[in-house]
Design a protein around this motif. Structure first.
Motif, PDB file in Angstrom:
ATOM      1  N   GLU A 260       0.838  -1.198   0.000  1.00 33.27           N
ATOM      2  CA  GLU A 260       0.000   0.000   0.000  1.00 33.27           C
ATOM      3  C   GLU A 260       0.874   1.250   0.000  1.00 33.27           C
ATOM      4  OE1 GLU A 260      -3.737   1.932   2.537  1.00 33.27           O
ATOM      5  OE2 GLU A 260      -2.513   0.311   3.386  1.00 33.27           O
ATOM      6  N   VAL A 261       0.496   2.227  -0.813  1.00 37.12           N
ATOM      7  CA  VAL A 261       1.185   3.517  -0.868  1.00 37.12           C
ATOM      8  C   VAL A 261       0.195   4.599  -0.471  1.00 37.12           C
ATOM      9  CG1 VAL A 261       2.409   5.176  -2.308  1.00 37.12           C
ATOM     10  CG2 VAL A 261       2.750   2.721  -2.681  1.00 37.12           C
ATOM     11  N   LEU A 262       0.536   5.351   0.570  1.00 31.00           N
ATOM     12  CA  LEU A 262      -0.354   6.392   1.068  1.00 31.00           C
ATOM     13  C   LEU A 262       0.094   7.737   0.523  1.00 31.00           C
ATOM     14  CD1 LEU A 262      -0.717   5.238   4.791  1.00 31.00           C
ATOM     15  CD2 LEU A 262      -2.170   4.666   2.839  1.00 31.00           C
ATOM     16  N   ALA A 263      -0.260   8.017  -0.715  1.00 31.86           N
ATOM     17  CA  ALA A 263       0.207   9.224  -1.384  1.00 31.86           C
ATOM     18  C   ALA A 263      -0.256  10.486  -0.689  1.00 31.86           C
ATOM     19  CB  ALA A 263      -0.261   9.227  -2.840  1.00 31.86           C
ATOM     20  N   GLU A 264      -1.403  10.421  -0.033  1.00 34.83           N
ATOM     21  CA  GLU A 264      -1.930  11.630   0.592  1.00 34.83           C
ATOM     22  C   GLU A 264      -1.097  12.087   1.788  1.00 34.83           C
ATOM     23  OE1 GLU A 264      -4.221   8.148   2.481  1.00 34.83           O
ATOM     24  OE2 GLU A 264      -3.380   8.719   0.536  1.00 34.83           O
ATOM     25  N   HIS A 265      -0.188  11.217   2.259  1.00 34.14           N
ATOM     26  CA  HIS A 265       0.654  11.578   3.393  1.00 34.14           C
ATOM     27  C   HIS A 265       1.991  12.180   2.947  1.00 34.14           C
ATOM     28  CE1 HIS A 265      -1.676   9.867   6.730  1.00 34.14           C
ATOM     29  NE2 HIS A 265      -2.105   8.996   5.833  1.00 34.14           N
ATOM     30  N   SER A 266       2.125  12.411   1.653  1.00 34.08           N
ATOM     31  CA  SER A 266       3.378  12.964   1.136  1.00 34.08           C
ATOM     32  C   SER A 266       3.710  14.287   1.833  1.00 34.08           C
ATOM     33  CB  SER A 266       3.252  13.187  -0.375  1.00 34.08           C
ATOM     34  OG  SER A 266       4.423  13.770  -0.881  1.00 34.08           O
ATOM     35  N   GLY A 267       4.962  14.411   2.258  1.00 34.53           N
ATOM     36  CA  GLY A 267       5.428  15.667   2.832  1.00 34.53           C
ATOM     37  C   GLY A 267       5.229  15.800   4.324  1.00 34.53           C
ATOM     38  N   GLU A 268       4.786  14.755   5.009  1.00 32.88           N
ATOM     39  CA  GLU A 268       4.512  14.861   6.434  1.00 32.88           C
ATOM     40  C   GLU A 268       5.711  14.529   7.314  1.00 32.88           C
ATOM     41  OE1 GLU A 268       1.051  12.838   7.750  1.00 32.88           O
ATOM     42  OE2 GLU A 268      -0.313  14.043   6.547  1.00 32.88           O
ATOM     43  N   VAL A 269       6.861  14.257   6.709  1.00 30.88           N
ATOM     44  CA  VAL A 269       8.058  13.972   7.505  1.00 30.88           C
ATOM     45  C   VAL A 269       8.343  15.174   8.408  1.00 30.88           C
ATOM     46  CG1 VAL A 269      10.531  13.525   7.390  1.00 30.88           C
ATOM     47  CG2 VAL A 269       8.995  12.447   5.750  1.00 30.88           C
ATOM     48  N   PRO A 270       8.646  14.946   9.684  1.00 30.23           N
ATOM     49  CA  PRO A 270       8.904  16.073  10.594  1.00 30.23           C
ATOM     50  C   PRO A 270      10.018  16.984  10.081  1.00 30.23           C
ATOM     51  CG  PRO A 270       8.699  14.033  11.830  1.00 30.23           C
ATOM     52  CD  PRO A 270       8.716  13.648  10.381  1.00 30.23           C
ATOM     53  N   VAL A 271       9.886  18.265  10.373  1.00 23.90           N
ATOM     54  CA  VAL A 271      10.875  19.273   9.993  1.00 23.90           C
ATOM     55  C   VAL A 271      11.582  19.762  11.256  1.00 23.90           C
ATOM     56  CG1 VAL A 271      11.254  21.532   8.929  1.00 23.90           C
ATOM     57  CG2 VAL A 271       9.529  19.972   7.978  1.00 23.90           C
ATOM     58  N   ILE A 272      12.909  19.718  11.243  1.00 21.81           N
ATOM     59  CA  ILE A 272      13.719  20.148  12.380  1.00 21.81           C
ATOM     60  C   ILE A 272      14.589  21.330  11.949  1.00 21.81           C
ATOM     61  CG2 ILE A 272      15.460  19.491  14.083  1.00 21.81           C
ATOM     62  CD1 ILE A 272      12.787  18.038  14.415  1.00 21.81           C
TER      63      ILE A 272
END
Length: 360
Positions: free
Chosen positions: A50-62
């Motif tokens: 499964e690929v959850l494309a809608e979660h693209s870009g949610e990696v935490p930003v530090i």
């Protein structure tokens, strides 16, 4: 040309890879791009995940600057701890590397891969060597191959460098590599300093855990006919302490595994993507996780990246650090050279190498 030192030889020969056809050349060979030619690259199981494309870009930003600003350090350190515990990845902004150095290394990597094949092959991997232009993790004639080419050099420490692999074309490339490598070592030190605090580990215990730096330049050609059936990089975790990735041309493709699904990572041209490696997972006793990730292929655009793997000294060992007497060690102590050879001498297969270090 000077003969390689024992240090160079030992570092570069942790493992080697079988030679395979240049994928960039294969991708442009319209007549030779047949089903028979491609069969070693085709994966029938890609679509099962499964690929959850809608979660693209949610990696935490530090924000690295905030980590060292007394007004924000506590809050930003908590975000870093969450990123390492829950994601294993984070986008690092305000990293301090001058824009001109970033621009130079990006430009030279793009120019290098545009050179004729015979020019790039002047830096081809030699038998038994990890460094050079070619491939990695190819250990049999029957395994499925990744749709990518790479160029690997050891940049740090200086005595581990083998300068025959350092390109003279483009003519600015050596300086670009030197400048970027030097700045990145400073950035890695800053990140590790804060990670040590978040884990309540004496920084001196981490002093030899990120002293060596491998640079791997990755080229993922487009595949117009079968992009959904090939992978640029097989699922794996990194056999490093810490990895810092620079997106060269901001073409999407990286996916990380989170809760049994793949999440695409949206490139941020102003950030470095940082991820926890296997050695940090071991040392943190599993508190910080090295996460499986893979690279998918674009149908029309090439993707270029620069991965910097910061690894411990080959002479060293990595042991789990427990918080108190009641915390049970979940990993065994591993020798760095032994683990690196195990990791590099097998085809990529998720977190299989790390399984050897886990205690039941």
């Amino acid at each position: 040309m000077e003969a390689p030192t024992n240090t160079e030889t030992r570092w570069s020969r942790v493992a080697s890879s079988l030679p395979v056809r240049n994928v960039q050349d294969l991708a442009t060979d319209s007549e030779g791009l047949t089903e028979e030619t491609l069969k070693r690259y085709i994966r029938l199981d890609i679509q099962e995940d499964e690929v959850l494309a809608e979660h693209s870009g949610e990696v935490p930003v530090i924000n690295l600057g905030k980590l060292f600003n007394p007004d924000f350090a506590e809050e930003e350190s908590a975000r870093l701890r969450f990123a390492c515990e829950d994601w294993g990845f984070f986008q690092l902004v305000n990293h301090g590397i001058p824009e001109e150095i970033i621009a130079s290394i990006r430009s030279d990597i793009e120019r290098f891969f545009k050179l004729p094949l015979e020019v790039k092959n002047a830096y081809a991997q030699l038998p038994g060597d990890l460094q050079g232009y070619g491939q990695a993790f190819v250990v049999s004639e029957s395994q499925t191959l990744d749709w990518s080419d790479m160029f690997v050099i050891i940049a740090h420490p200086n005595e581990a460098r083998d300068m025959k692999y350092w390109p003279v074309k483009p003519h600015t490339f050596r300086k670009s590599i030197e400048d970027y490598s030097s700045e990145l070592m400073k950035t890695a030190h800053s990140i590790v300093t804060v990670i040590a605090k978040t884990l309540n580990i004496d920084l001196e215990l981490m002093g030899d855990k990120y002293v060596c730096q491998y640079l791997r330049m990755n080229y993922y050609p487009p595949c117009m006919t079968m992009a959904e059936k090939v992978l640029g990089f097989s699922p794996h975790s990194d056999g490093s302490f810490l990895t810092l990735l620079l997106e060269v041309n901001s073409v999407e493709g990286l996916q990380i595994k989170r809760r049994d699904a793949w999440i695409p990572v949206k490139p941020d041209p102003n950030a470095l993507l940082v991820n926890v490696g296997d050695f940090l997972e071991i040392m943190s006793n599993g508190k910080y996780k090295s996460i499986e990730h893979r690279v998918t292929i674009n149908t029309k655009q090439e993707r270029l990246t620069l991965s910097a793997f910061h690894v411990p000294s080959l002479d060293g060992v990595v042991s789990p650090v427990t918080g108190d007497a009641e915390e049970r060690a979940l990993y065994t102590t591993v020798g760095v050279e032994e683990y690196s050879k195990l990791y590099m001498s097998n085809k990529l297969d998720g977190k299989r190498a790390l399984d050897h270090a886990k205690l039941l």
